[in-house]
Design a protein around this motif. Structure first.
Motif, mmCIF file in Angstrom:
data_model
loop_
_atom_site.group_PDB
_atom_site.id
_atom_site.type_symbol
_atom_site.label_atom_id
_atom_site.label_comp_id
_atom_site.label_asym_id
_atom_site.label_seq_id
_atom_site.Cartn_x
_atom_site.Cartn_y
_atom_site.Cartn_z
ATOM 1 N N CYS A 127 0.825 -1.208 0.000
ATOM 2 C CA CYS A 127 0.000 0.000 0.000
ATOM 3 C C CYS A 127 0.861 1.260 0.000
ATOM 4 O O CYS A 127 1.980 1.263 0.529
ATOM 5 N N GLY A 128 0.323 2.319 -0.553
ATOM 6 C CA GLY A 128 0.973 3.611 -0.519
ATOM 7 C C GLY A 128 0.819 4.254 0.848
ATOM 8 O O GLY A 128 -0.014 3.836 1.659
ATOM 9 N N PRO A 129 1.610 5.295 1.137
ATOM 10 C CA PRO A 129 1.596 5.901 2.476
ATOM 11 C C PRO A 129 0.291 6.586 2.841
ATOM 12 O O PRO A 129 0.004 6.778 4.016
ATOM 13 N N LYS A 130 -0.529 6.926 1.840
ATOM 14 C CA LYS A 130 -1.779 7.617 2.125
ATOM 15 C C LYS A 130 -2.999 6.702 2.052
ATOM 16 O O LYS A 130 -4.133 7.152 2.220
ATOM 17 N N GLU A 131 -2.764 5.418 1.808
ATOM 18 C CA GLU A 131 -3.874 4.466 1.737
ATOM 19 C C GLU A 131 -4.259 3.990 3.135
ATOM 20 O O GLU A 131 -3.408 3.827 4.008
ATOM 21 N N ILE A 132 -5.544 3.757 3.329
ATOM 22 C CA ILE A 132 -6.026 3.225 4.600
ATOM 23 C C ILE A 132 -5.721 1.732 4.643
ATOM 24 O O ILE A 132 -6.142 0.988 3.754
ATOM 25 N N SER B 248 -0.472 4.207 8.664
ATOM 26 C CA SER B 248 -1.705 4.841 8.216
ATOM 27 C C SER B 248 -1.394 6.290 7.886
ATOM 28 O O SER B 248 -0.325 6.808 8.265
ATOM 29 N N PRO B 249 -2.272 6.989 7.180
ATOM 30 C CA PRO B 249 -1.983 8.378 6.799
ATOM 31 C C PRO B 249 -1.723 9.309 7.971
ATOM 32 O O PRO B 249 -1.072 10.335 7.822
ATOM 33 N N ASN B 250 -2.212 8.948 9.167
ATOM 34 C CA ASN B 250 -2.109 9.860 10.311
ATOM 35 C C ASN B 250 -1.123 9.399 11.376
ATOM 36 O O ASN B 250 -1.111 9.940 12.477
ATOM 37 N N ALA B 251 -0.296 8.395 11.058
ATOM 38 C CA ALA B 251 0.647 7.889 12.063
ATOM 39 C C ALA B 251 2.000 7.653 11.426
ATOM 40 O O ALA B 251 2.079 7.218 10.280
ATOM 41 N N PRO B 252 3.093 7.937 12.143
ATOM 42 C CA PRO B 252 4.429 7.663 11.607
ATOM 43 C C PRO B 252 4.637 6.168 11.447
ATOM 44 O O PRO B 252 3.997 5.357 12.112
ATOM 45 N N ALA C 134 10.181 -1.424 -4.071
ATOM 46 C CA ALA C 134 10.932 -0.810 -2.967
ATOM 47 C C ALA C 134 10.420 0.587 -2.676
ATOM 48 O O ALA C 134 10.092 1.351 -3.579
ATOM 49 N N TRP C 135 10.409 0.920 -1.403
ATOM 50 C CA TRP C 135 9.920 2.236 -0.988
ATOM 51 C C TRP C 135 10.992 3.311 -1.111
ATOM 52 O O TRP C 135 10.681 4.481 -1.251
ATOM 53 N N ILE C 136 12.251 2.941 -1.003
ATOM 54 C CA ILE C 136 13.330 3.929 -1.067
ATOM 55 C C ILE C 136 14.249 3.516 -2.209
ATOM 56 O O ILE C 136 14.969 2.519 -2.098
ATOM 57 N N PRO D 130 8.729 -0.050 7.521
ATOM 58 C CA PRO D 130 7.422 -0.698 7.655
ATOM 59 C C PRO D 130 6.461 -0.248 6.557
ATOM 60 O O PRO D 130 6.483 0.908 6.124
ATOM 61 N N VAL D 131 5.628 -1.161 6.110
ATOM 62 C CA VAL D 131 4.588 -0.852 5.136
ATOM 63 C C VAL D 131 3.316 -1.583 5.544
ATOM 64 O O VAL D 131 3.332 -2.495 6.365
ATOM 65 N N SER D 132 2.214 -1.182 4.949
ATOM 66 C CA SER D 132 0.980 -1.948 5.057
ATOM 67 C C SER D 132 0.828 -2.732 3.765
ATOM 68 O O SER D 132 1.000 -2.172 2.673
ATOM 69 N N GLY D 133 0.527 -3.999 3.888
ATOM 70 C CA GLY D 133 0.405 -4.820 2.691
ATOM 71 C C GLY D 133 0.193 -6.271 3.045
ATOM 72 O O GLY D 133 -0.083 -6.622 4.198
ATOM 73 N N ALA D 134 0.306 -7.139 2.045
ATOM 74 C CA ALA D 134 0.062 -8.568 2.260
ATOM 75 C C ALA D 134 0.825 -9.386 1.232
ATOM 76 O O ALA D 134 1.184 -8.889 0.158
#
Length: 385
Positions: A15-20, A116-120, A185-187, A214-218
């Motif tokens: 998931c992208g950094p702004k996705e729930i 999540s969009p609102n947390a580091p 990759a994120w970076i 860390p990322v959100s994903g599966a």
């Protein structure tokens, strides 16, 4: 001769950094991708093995996933938690289940909802372990999450192996060189020493760029017996060994060393009926840059105190003598716990690495760790049975 069970499908959702974040929804998407690669309908899945995620309390997978998916009757269903080694353990178990005829198409899954969009990105991991027991005592003393613990491991390593921050940088830069060519990759920007030194300290000597992303994903892997409907070459689980040493932080063992790692390496190779020379890429669970340094030495890949210079000389980069963490690892790639090194191993063995592909990759070793290096697992994977 009938074919042995193999990984015939893989699905990955990042998931992208702004996705729930949605652990269940992402997992179902990953399973659909894996089933398509394996050439099967979701209703043909008759085994579900879930990597329980102890780190994330609010949004994690449960056995309810079996009801949410459009599966048929499941012959095998359970969840397991064995820290960072869990996914490797489950893949080996799935292989044994299919080979024994207990199920035909077993899917192994993991999901994380770490950001999540609102947390580091590190907030979800700062409270890991809870507030009771020895982990609670650590938190009361200011040791939030695993970073401080691995910082202490790094300090022990520095003293006992005459190492320093240059060795951590060598790991970070080498793995970034792989991440540049990994679309997941994120970076992906090249890492200079100036950028590394400018990164803030989290727990000395570990800087932000020494820590996993860390990322959100599966991730989902389907294990079945290969057939003509598979769209990609199968990847076989050829051997696995593990050790789980509950250290008491006293003699005779150093408090940072992963006891039994060399035996794990030897046992996994023996079970796979191969040798260390046959390993053409090594994928290490690298939540922090100190881990590849420690594990390469403990496995016996290099001698004590030699990992940093070995990596700095370019041996683990593209074209080197032993490519390591060829997707950027968890440091520059993405942190889906034990799924990350498995995803890259399968990618390389299928020949899907693009510009980072290792020529004629045929045998991978995935080394996973858990806790504070108390748990170690080595999994040998290959394109041949």
């Amino acid at each position: 001769m009938s074919l042995s069970a193999a990984i015939t499908g893989m699905g990955v959702v990042i998931c992208g950094p702004k996705e729930i974040p949605d652990a269940t929804g992402n997992t179902l998407s990953a399973i659909s991708m894996a089933a398509q690669e394996a050439g099967i309908d979701l209703r043909e899945i008759d085994g579900l093995l879930i990597n329980q995620n102890e780190l994330i309390a609010d949004d994690h997978l449960t056995l309810d996933l079996s009801r949410r998916g459009a599966f048929g009757t499941l012959k095998v269903l359970y969840e397991l938690e064995s820290k960072g080694t869990t996914m490797s353990v489950l893949l080996k178990q799935a292989t044994e289940i299919v080979n024994a005829g207990e199920a035909d198409n077993v899917v192994v899954v993991f999901a994380d909802a770490a950001i999540s969009p609102n947390a580091p990105s590190g907030a979800a991991f700062a409270s890991m372990g809870g507030d009771t027991g020895y982990r609670g005592l650590e938190r009361a003393g200011g040791m939030l999450g695993a970073v401080a613990a691995y910082a202490l491991i790094a300090q022990h390593y520095f003293v006992e192996r005459n190492a320093d921050i240059d060795d951590l940088f060598a790991v970070a830069q080498a793995q970034r060189s792989w991440a540049v060519e990994n679309p997941l990759a994120w970076i992906r920007e090249p890492l200079t020493r100036e950028k590394y030194d400018a990164a803030p300290l989290v727990a000395a000597p570990l800087r932000r760029l020494d820590c996993a992303r860390p990322v959100s994903g599966a991730a989902a892997f389907i294990v079945s017996k290969p057939n003509s409907s598979n769209s990609l070459n199968p990847v076989y689980v050829r051997g696995m060994a593990q050790r789980h040493t509950m250290r008491r932080r006293h003699a005779p063992h150093s408090p940072w060393r992963p006891v039994g790692a060399s035996e794990v390496f030897t046992d996994a190779l023996k079970q796979a009926r191969t040798t260390a020379d046959a390993i053409d890429n090594l994928q290490i669970y690298d939540a922090f840059t100190i881990v590849p340094l420690v594990m390469m030495e403990e496995l016996g890949v290099v001698g004590p105190g030699e990992a940093g210079s070995f990596i700095a000389a370019g041996n683990t980069r593209h074209g080197g003598s032993l490519p390591v963490n060829t997707g950027g690892g968890q440091i520059s790639g993405f942190y889906l716990q034990g799924a990350t090194p498995l995803i890259e191993a399968v990618t390389q063995l299928r020949g899907q690495g693009g510009n980072r592909q290792i020529a004629d990759a045929s045998t991978s070793m995935v080394v996973s760790v858990g806790g504070r290096l108390e748990s170690v697992n080595a999994l040998v994977m290959g394109v041949q049975q």
